[in-house]
Motif scaffolding. Structure first.
Motif, PDB file in Angstrom:
ATOM      1  N   THR A 119       0.856  -1.182   0.000  1.00  0.00           N
ATOM      2  CA  THR A 119       0.000   0.000   0.000  1.00  0.00           C
ATOM      3  C   THR A 119       0.895   1.236   0.000  1.00  0.00           C
ATOM      4  N   PRO A 120       0.323   2.421  -0.195  1.00  0.00           N
ATOM      5  CA  PRO A 120       1.151   3.627  -0.074  1.00  0.00           C
ATOM      6  C   PRO A 120       1.873   3.705   1.267  1.00  0.00           C
ATOM      7  N   GLU A 121       1.207   3.244   2.333  1.00  0.00           N
ATOM      8  CA  GLU A 121       1.820   3.295   3.654  1.00  0.00           C
ATOM      9  C   GLU A 121       2.998   2.336   3.749  1.00  0.00           C
ATOM     10  N   THR A 122       2.813   1.100   3.251  1.00  0.00           N
ATOM     11  CA  THR A 122       3.919   0.143   3.330  1.00  0.00           C
ATOM     12  C   THR A 122       5.063   0.563   2.410  1.00  0.00           C
TER      13      THR A 122
ATOM     14  N   TRP B 181       7.819  11.569  -3.439  1.00  0.00           N
ATOM     15  CA  TRP B 181       6.771  10.746  -2.846  1.00  0.00           C
ATOM     16  C   TRP B 181       6.163  11.439  -1.629  1.00  0.00           C
ATOM     17  N   GLU B 182       7.033  11.965  -0.774  1.00  0.00           N
ATOM     18  CA  GLU B 182       6.599  12.547   0.491  1.00  0.00           C
ATOM     19  C   GLU B 182       5.771  13.812   0.299  1.00  0.00           C
TER      20      GLU B 182
ATOM     21  N   HIS C 217      11.429   7.129   6.065  1.00  0.00           N
ATOM     22  CA  HIS C 217      10.290   6.373   6.581  1.00  0.00           C
ATOM     23  C   HIS C 217       9.934   6.667   8.033  1.00  0.00           C
ATOM     24  N   ASP C 218      10.892   7.094   8.848  1.00  0.00           N
ATOM     25  CA  ASP C 218      10.579   7.269  10.265  1.00  0.00           C
ATOM     26  C   ASP C 218      10.245   8.711  10.633  1.00  0.00           C
TER      27      ASP C 218
ATOM     28  N   GLY D  82       5.949   3.612   1.622  1.00  0.00           N
ATOM     29  CA  GLY D  82       6.665   4.692   2.285  1.00  0.00           C
ATOM     30  C   GLY D  82       7.614   4.193   3.349  1.00  0.00           C
ATOM     31  N   GLY D  83       7.323   3.026   3.915  1.00  0.00           N
ATOM     32  CA  GLY D  83       8.188   2.457   4.929  1.00  0.00           C
ATOM     33  C   GLY D  83       9.522   1.992   4.401  1.00  0.00           C
TER      34      GLY D  83
ATOM     35  N   PRO E   6       4.441  12.658   8.217  1.00  0.00           N
ATOM     36  CA  PRO E   6       4.138  13.145   6.868  1.00  0.00           C
ATOM     37  C   PRO E   6       4.598  14.588   6.683  1.00  0.00           C
TER      38      PRO E   6
END
Length: 266
Positions: A184-187, A218-219, A195-196, A189-190, A199
């Protein structure tokens, strides 16, 4: 002002017993990124060599970090050196690396004492060995700080970062450790180097240019953009406050229909 968890007095409504909860919620984050542009033009306007513009830019960064804390910013990511900057004249690249060395040597201990957590993201490959060592030292010495988070993008390019993330994902999928349907977009981004961090809320570019230059592609998907005509060496409290004032007036809808869906929390 502390930006991490703080002690909070909790009263049990049943017993009236008082206690301190050391895991009280932290202040809501405000993540600002800056493309620090205009050092060369600043120097040219003053009939100085480009190195003097970069040196003045370091001073502007110090002022801006102090201003950011005062204005309620919790996280700041600055674009210090891109993967494309290696195309500049060798002498200028060497000067930039020299300024980075000087900044770390002169300011790391102060930043540590003031509670600043310093992270540097980007590709280690191609950087001088001593710079890599200093980067690792900066992270190690400040990793437990939580008053303010400063992330310096060094030898960084957003496209390269995305490609590296795709490679890591592909490796895990091939090994059977990751199901493609779970991406997913969330995974995704990890897997990025950022990643840490929370947003991205606001991206600022100085010098009047209106492009991202391969920074946080992306961010920045739902970040607000503010472009300012001021050259970076002249930056500090007032320009940053002006950018934050503009941000505070924006309606952040995140794809929703109604205006005012989300307002900045500062």
């Amino acid at each position: 002002m502390p930006l991490g968890p703080t002690d909070a007095l909790i009263i049990n409504p049943q017993t009236g017993e008082k206690s301190h909860d050391v895991k009280a919620p932290a202040q809501k984050s405000l993540h600002v990124a800056v493309i620090m542009d205009g050092n060369g033009r600043w120097a040219k306007a003053k009939n100085q060599i480009r190195t003097m513009g970069h040196k003045a830019g370091v001073d502007a960064l110090k002022r801006t970090i102090t201003a950011a804390v005062d204005l309620g910013v919790t996280h700041m990511t600055v674009f210090a050196f891109s993967t494309e900057n290696w195309r500049r004249p060798e002498a200028e690249v060497n000067d930039l690396m020299g300024l980075l060395r000087a900044f770390i040597k002169s300011d790391l201990e102060r930043l540590r004492r003031e509670g600043v957590c310093v992270r540097i993201v980007g590709q280690e490959e191609g950087l001088p060995a001593d710079i890599v060592g200093m980067v690792n030292e900066a992270h190690e010495k400040t990793k437990d700080n939580s008053r303010f988070y400063l992330q310096v993008a060094l030898n960084y390019g957003a496209q390269a970062d995305i490609i590296e993330a795709v490679k890591r994902i592909a490796t895990e999928v091939r090994a059977g450790d990751l199901n493609p349907d779970d991406i997913t977009p969330e995974t995704f981004g990890g897997y990025l180097s950022t990643h840490d961090l929370p947003p991205l809320d606001l991206l600022i570019r100085t010098s009047g240019e209106h492009r991202l230059s391969n920074f946080l592609l992306w961010e920045a998907a739902y970040a607000e953009f503010v472009f300012q005509d001021i050259l970076w060496p002249d930056y500090g409290y007032e320009p940053l406050k002006a950018a934050l004032d503009i941000f505070a007036r924006r309606d952040r809808r995140f794809g929703a229909v109604e205006a005012g869906h989300v307002k900045p929390a500062f």
